[in-house]
Each structure stands twice: as C-alpha cells, then as structure tokens.
Design a protein around this motif. Sequence first.
Motif, PDB file in Angstrom:
ATOM      1  N   UNK A  69      34.121  43.293  56.931  1.00 31.88           N
ATOM      2  CA  UNK A  69      35.430  43.414  57.584  1.00 31.88           C
ATOM      3  C   UNK A  69      36.115  42.063  57.680  1.00 31.88           C
ATOM      4  N   UNK A  70      35.357  41.027  58.045  1.00 32.46           N
ATOM      5  CA  UNK A  70      35.937  39.680  58.151  1.00 32.46           C
ATOM      6  C   UNK A  70      36.478  39.207  56.808  1.00 32.46           C
ATOM      7  N   UNK A  71      35.661  39.348  55.780  1.00 31.35           N
ATOM      8  CA  UNK A  71      36.075  38.868  54.468  1.00 31.35           C
ATOM      9  C   UNK A  71      37.294  39.636  53.974  1.00 31.35           C
ATOM     10  N   UNK A  72      37.264  40.944  54.124  1.00 32.89           N
ATOM     11  CA  UNK A  72      38.369  41.764  53.638  1.00 32.89           C
ATOM     12  C   UNK A  72      39.643  41.495  54.421  1.00 32.89           C
ATOM     13  N   UNK A  73      39.513  41.288  55.735  1.00 33.99           N
ATOM     14  CA  UNK A  73      40.684  41.003  56.558  1.00 33.99           C
ATOM     15  C   UNK A  73      41.348  39.697  56.126  1.00 33.99           C
ATOM     16  N   UNK A  74      40.541  38.696  55.829  1.00 37.76           N
ATOM     17  CA  UNK A  74      41.100  37.402  55.447  1.00 37.76           C
ATOM     18  C   UNK A  74      41.808  37.490  54.095  1.00 37.76           C
ATOM     19  N   UNK A  75      41.159  38.080  53.119  1.00 38.72           N
ATOM     20  CA  UNK A  75      41.768  38.192  51.802  1.00 38.72           C
ATOM     21  C   UNK A  75      42.998  39.101  51.832  1.00 38.72           C
ATOM     22  N   UNK A  76      42.953  40.145  52.642  1.00 39.22           N
ATOM     23  CA  UNK A  76      44.113  41.029  52.786  1.00 39.22           C
ATOM     24  C   UNK A  76      45.289  40.275  53.400  1.00 39.22           C
ATOM     25  N   UNK A  77      44.995  39.407  54.374  1.00 43.26           N
ATOM     26  CA  UNK A  77      46.066  38.620  54.996  1.00 43.26           C
ATOM     27  C   UNK A  77      46.727  37.707  53.972  1.00 43.26           C
ATOM     28  N   UNK A  78      45.933  37.112  53.097  1.00 44.82           N
ATOM     29  CA  UNK A  78      46.501  36.260  52.054  1.00 44.82           C
ATOM     30  C   UNK A  78      47.413  37.073  51.128  1.00 44.82           C
ATOM     31  N   UNK A  79      46.937  38.233  50.686  1.00 47.19           N
ATOM     32  CA  UNK A  79      47.722  39.036  49.758  1.00 47.19           C
ATOM     33  C   UNK A  79      48.961  39.625  50.432  1.00 47.19           C
ATOM     34  N   UNK A  80      48.859  39.925  51.716  1.00 47.38           N
ATOM     35  CA  UNK A  80      50.034  40.433  52.423  1.00 47.38           C
ATOM     36  C   UNK A  80      51.119  39.372  52.492  1.00 47.38           C
ATOM     37  N   UNK A  81      50.732  38.120  52.709  1.00 45.50           N
ATOM     38  CA  UNK A  81      51.719  37.035  52.727  1.00 45.50           C
ATOM     39  C   UNK A  81      52.345  36.848  51.345  1.00 45.50           C
ATOM     40  N   UNK A  82      51.542  37.030  50.300  1.00 43.33           N
ATOM     41  CA  UNK A  82      52.097  36.971  48.946  1.00 43.33           C
ATOM     42  C   UNK A  82      53.077  38.122  48.720  1.00 43.33           C
ATOM     43  N   UNK A  83      52.723  39.309  49.199  1.00 40.33           N
ATOM     44  CA  UNK A  83      53.634  40.462  49.071  1.00 40.33           C
ATOM     45  C   UNK A  83      54.937  40.203  49.823  1.00 40.33           C
ATOM     46  N   UNK A  84      54.838  39.622  51.011  1.00 43.22           N
ATOM     47  CA  UNK A  84      56.027  39.348  51.814  1.00 43.22           C
ATOM     48  C   UNK A  84      56.968  38.373  51.114  1.00 43.22           C
ATOM     49  N   UNK A  85      56.415  37.537  50.225  1.00 43.78           N
ATOM     50  CA  UNK A  85      57.233  36.575  49.488  1.00 43.78           C
ATOM     51  C   UNK A  85      57.671  37.112  48.127  1.00 43.78           C
ATOM     52  N   UNK A  86      57.449  38.397  47.894  1.00 49.02           N
ATOM     53  CA  UNK A  86      57.895  39.019  46.655  1.00 49.02           C
ATOM     54  C   UNK A  86      57.050  38.688  45.449  1.00 49.02           C
ATOM     55  N   UNK A  87      55.783  38.324  45.658  1.00 49.75           N
ATOM     56  CA  UNK A  87      54.923  37.892  44.557  1.00 49.75           C
ATOM     57  C   UNK A  87      53.987  38.994  44.068  1.00 49.75           C
ATOM     58  N   UNK A  88      54.087  40.183  44.631  1.00 50.49           N
ATOM     59  CA  UNK A  88      53.201  41.281  44.231  1.00 50.49           C
ATOM     60  C   UNK A  88      54.013  42.486  43.795  1.00 50.49           C
ATOM     61  N   UNK A  89      53.682  42.995  42.622  1.00 51.43           N
ATOM     62  CA  UNK A  89      54.317  44.191  42.080  1.00 51.43           C
ATOM     63  C   UNK A  89      53.285  44.917  41.210  1.00 51.43           C
ATOM     64  N   UNK A  90      53.604  46.083  40.661  1.00 51.56           N
ATOM     65  CA  UNK A  90      52.611  46.830  39.881  1.00 51.56           C
ATOM     66  C   UNK A  90      52.086  46.106  38.647  1.00 51.56           C
ATOM     67  N   UNK A  91      52.781  45.063  38.183  1.00 54.04           N
ATOM     68  CA  UNK A  91      52.334  44.317  37.007  1.00 54.04           C
ATOM     69  C   UNK A  91      51.661  42.984  37.364  1.00 54.04           C
ATOM     70  N   UNK A  92      51.367  42.773  38.627  1.00 49.66           N
ATOM     71  CA  UNK A  92      50.731  41.530  39.064  1.00 49.66           C
ATOM     72  C   UNK A  92      49.239  41.531  38.730  1.00 49.66           C
ATOM     73  N   UNK A  93      48.772  40.412  38.199  1.00 47.64           N
ATOM     74  CA  UNK A  93      47.342  40.183  38.007  1.00 47.64           C
ATOM     75  C   UNK A  93      46.927  39.087  38.986  1.00 47.64           C
ATOM     76  N   UNK A  94      46.100  39.452  39.953  1.00 41.35           N
ATOM     77  CA  UNK A  94      45.618  38.503  40.958  1.00 41.35           C
ATOM     78  C   UNK A  94      44.289  37.919  40.482  1.00 41.35           C
ATOM     79  N   UNK A  95      44.149  36.600  40.618  1.00 39.40           N
ATOM     80  CA  UNK A  95      42.929  35.911  40.181  1.00 39.40           C
ATOM     81  C   UNK A  95      42.316  35.191  41.374  1.00 39.40           C
ATOM     82  N   UNK A  96      41.048  35.491  41.661  1.00 41.46           N
ATOM     83  CA  UNK A  96      40.297  34.850  42.730  1.00 41.46           C
ATOM     84  C   UNK A  96      39.288  33.870  42.135  1.00 41.46           C
ATOM     85  N   UNK A  97      38.774  32.932  42.930  1.00 43.98           N
ATOM     86  CA  UNK A  97      37.919  31.872  42.368  1.00 43.98           C
ATOM     87  C   UNK A  97      36.479  32.299  42.097  1.00 43.98           C
ATOM     88  N   UNK A  98      35.836  31.490  41.287  1.00 38.84           N
ATOM     89  CA  UNK A  98      34.431  31.680  40.941  1.00 38.84           C
ATOM     90  C   UNK A  98      33.558  31.694  42.198  1.00 38.84           C
TER      91      UNK A  98
END
Length: 372
Positions: A69-98
């Motif tokens: 839950x902690x990990x998912x909440x944190x990563x979801x918060x990051x992606x929600x902020x990206x969505x709020x800035x118009x950076x997420x759409x159906x053609x978005x490819x998100x890349x996370x680190x190694x």
Amino acid sequence: MRKLLCGALALIVIAALGGYGFWTLQRPEGHYLSDLRIELALNQGEPGARGNLLGVEPLLFPGDYQNLTRLQRKLSAYLQQARDQGLINPRTVVVLPEHIGTWLWARGEKPMLYQVTHRREAWQWLELSNPVRYGLAMLQATGEDRRADAHLRMKADQMAADYQQVFGELAKAFGVTLVAGSIILPAPYVEDGVLRAGRGPLFNSSVVFAADGSLLGQPQRQRYPDSELRRFVEPGQMQPQQILDTPAGRLAVLLGSDSWYADNYRQLHAQSVELIANPAFLAGADRWQGPWRGNRHQPAAQALPLQRGAVSEAQAWQHLTQAAGGGTASISVFMRGQFWEQAASGQGFINQAGQQRIAPAHPGARLLNVWL
C-alpha cells in the motif's frame, strides 16, 4: 534425576524454539511519513498525437517497501501529479528505474529491518526472521555471492506476485503503458498472463505492462550485468531483444548498462524500433560525478569507445546512449533515495532527433517528459 533434568532441558528447548518460531511470524507496522512531492525537471517538445515518453525518478527508502500500500500510494501520487500537468494520455509510455521491483525482497519484514543503518544489518534481520526459507534458498543458491542469491531466491514467488500486482494496477489505474523498471528473479517467465519465478539462475529483468494492466511479452533480461551484479546475476545474452508494439510506437527496453553497447542498438534498429526505455540504477551518493568504472568483467566492454577512469559516470552514460540514433527517442531514468547506507545517484536524460537533453540536478523525486 538425570531423566528429570533431560526432560526439563527438552521442555526449555521446545519452549525456546516455539517462542522463536512465534517471533518470526510477528510483523508489526508503525506509522510512516513519506514525501509525495515530485518536480517536473525536464519537459521537451509540444503535445502531439503520437504521445510521450514519461520518466519517473522516484525518491524511495526501505520503509516504502514495508507493505504494498505504501509503495503503490507513493507511485500513484507521482503519476497523479503528472496527470494534473497534462503529461498522461492513452499513448503515454511511463518508464520507472532499474531495481524498483528488486527491493520487494524487503516487503513484510520486522520494523527493525527498515530502521537499521547498514544493509548487512538488514540482511541479518531478514535471515533471523525467515530461518527456514533462508536455509532452503541457500541450498539452491548459485554464483559467487550465494548469500545475496538466497535473499532474492527465498522470496521470489512473493516478489513476482507483488511486482505484478503493484505495477499492473498502476498501469491500469492511469491507462498507460508502463515499463516497470526491473526486478531480480530466478529464471522469470510469463505464463497464462502471470509473471512467475522459475528455478534457474537469477536474472535482472524488466517487464512491461499494457494500459489494461496485462503483461506485454516476456521479461526482458539484462544482457550485460554490471560488475556489482555479476556475482549473483546471470547475463541474459541468449534471449533476443524484444520489440513491443505500444500506442506510442515500437518499444524496446535496454536495462541498465545494456544501453552502453552499440550491438544492442544495431539489433533494435534492424527491427525498426522507435522508442527505447533505459531504466538505470547507480549506487553511491557521489558516483555520478566520479570516474566511470566501466564494466571490466564483460568481454564486450573491451570494444566500448571510452576508457575506464578517463571520463565521469555522467559523461560515459550520456555519450554511450547517443548510439540510439536520430530516428529513435530514448529516455534514461535513475532511482533516487537511499537504501540503508547505499545512496542512489544519477540524473536522467533524453535523446531525440540527434539531440540530448539532461535534467538539471534536483534532490527530490523528478519527472522527465519528451513529446514524440
């Protein structure tokens, strides 16, 4: 009298073992405060119909892995902020680190494991809390560092399930293609839509999730593990490079230092790759500006155009990844944060149309975006 003493001693031993067994099952959780902020460090190009590559460099610590839950909440918060800035759409490819999935070995352990300051102390708590699983894993361990092998092997089935749950749900919740960094598992494979751990050697592998949360292709194994991993991770050179069709274009993953090797790019260009995701991890707080260590244990590294120690890590990564070529967009993202005494460093960057853009230094979590 002797029988009485032996009986009393046996009762004490049984009670001690019973108490130890009960103790190993206890996993209390305390309160945990986490910084959910993330900075848009680099935003290249203008929104268009093709979509975008969005790199997320999260700021993570051992406590983030105490439960899913902690990990998912944190990563979801990051992606929600990206969505709020118009950076997420159906053609978005998100890349996370190694290695964002590798640290799942720490999930569900005793609070002391997350509170100690050195990784070896964390390993000791892991072993004490899971004596049977650790012992069985040691019997199967291979490689030079059998202890490190056992730590990952003992929880491999759980890690594979957790990894698919967390990142599959993230991809589905935000409707994006998600390159879920990497995870070290024994001979991982996908069967009937489920990521499974095999019974062979350990591989550092990346998995891609579709926008509906399903798995795309098979795990892409790292072909040239770096010097720090080679003691317990096998090279995946027998597996061909995969090209995955995504809404944004034909995507390939070059994991970590695989992005240094020109032969990998030649194989990808022969398959008309359009997008390259490069999840990366660099251990050491000052490593990024320090001398480049290369990969002296890999024979293929002898053909690299740079000499160990002649340039910095930053210069080497930025120079070697330019082999992606002008017709391909690539993004390199690094883990941030600290895992016990081991800090993570590195600054993400983008290659597009023959030009390279480097994200400015920032101490916290960062977003890197390139419009295609």
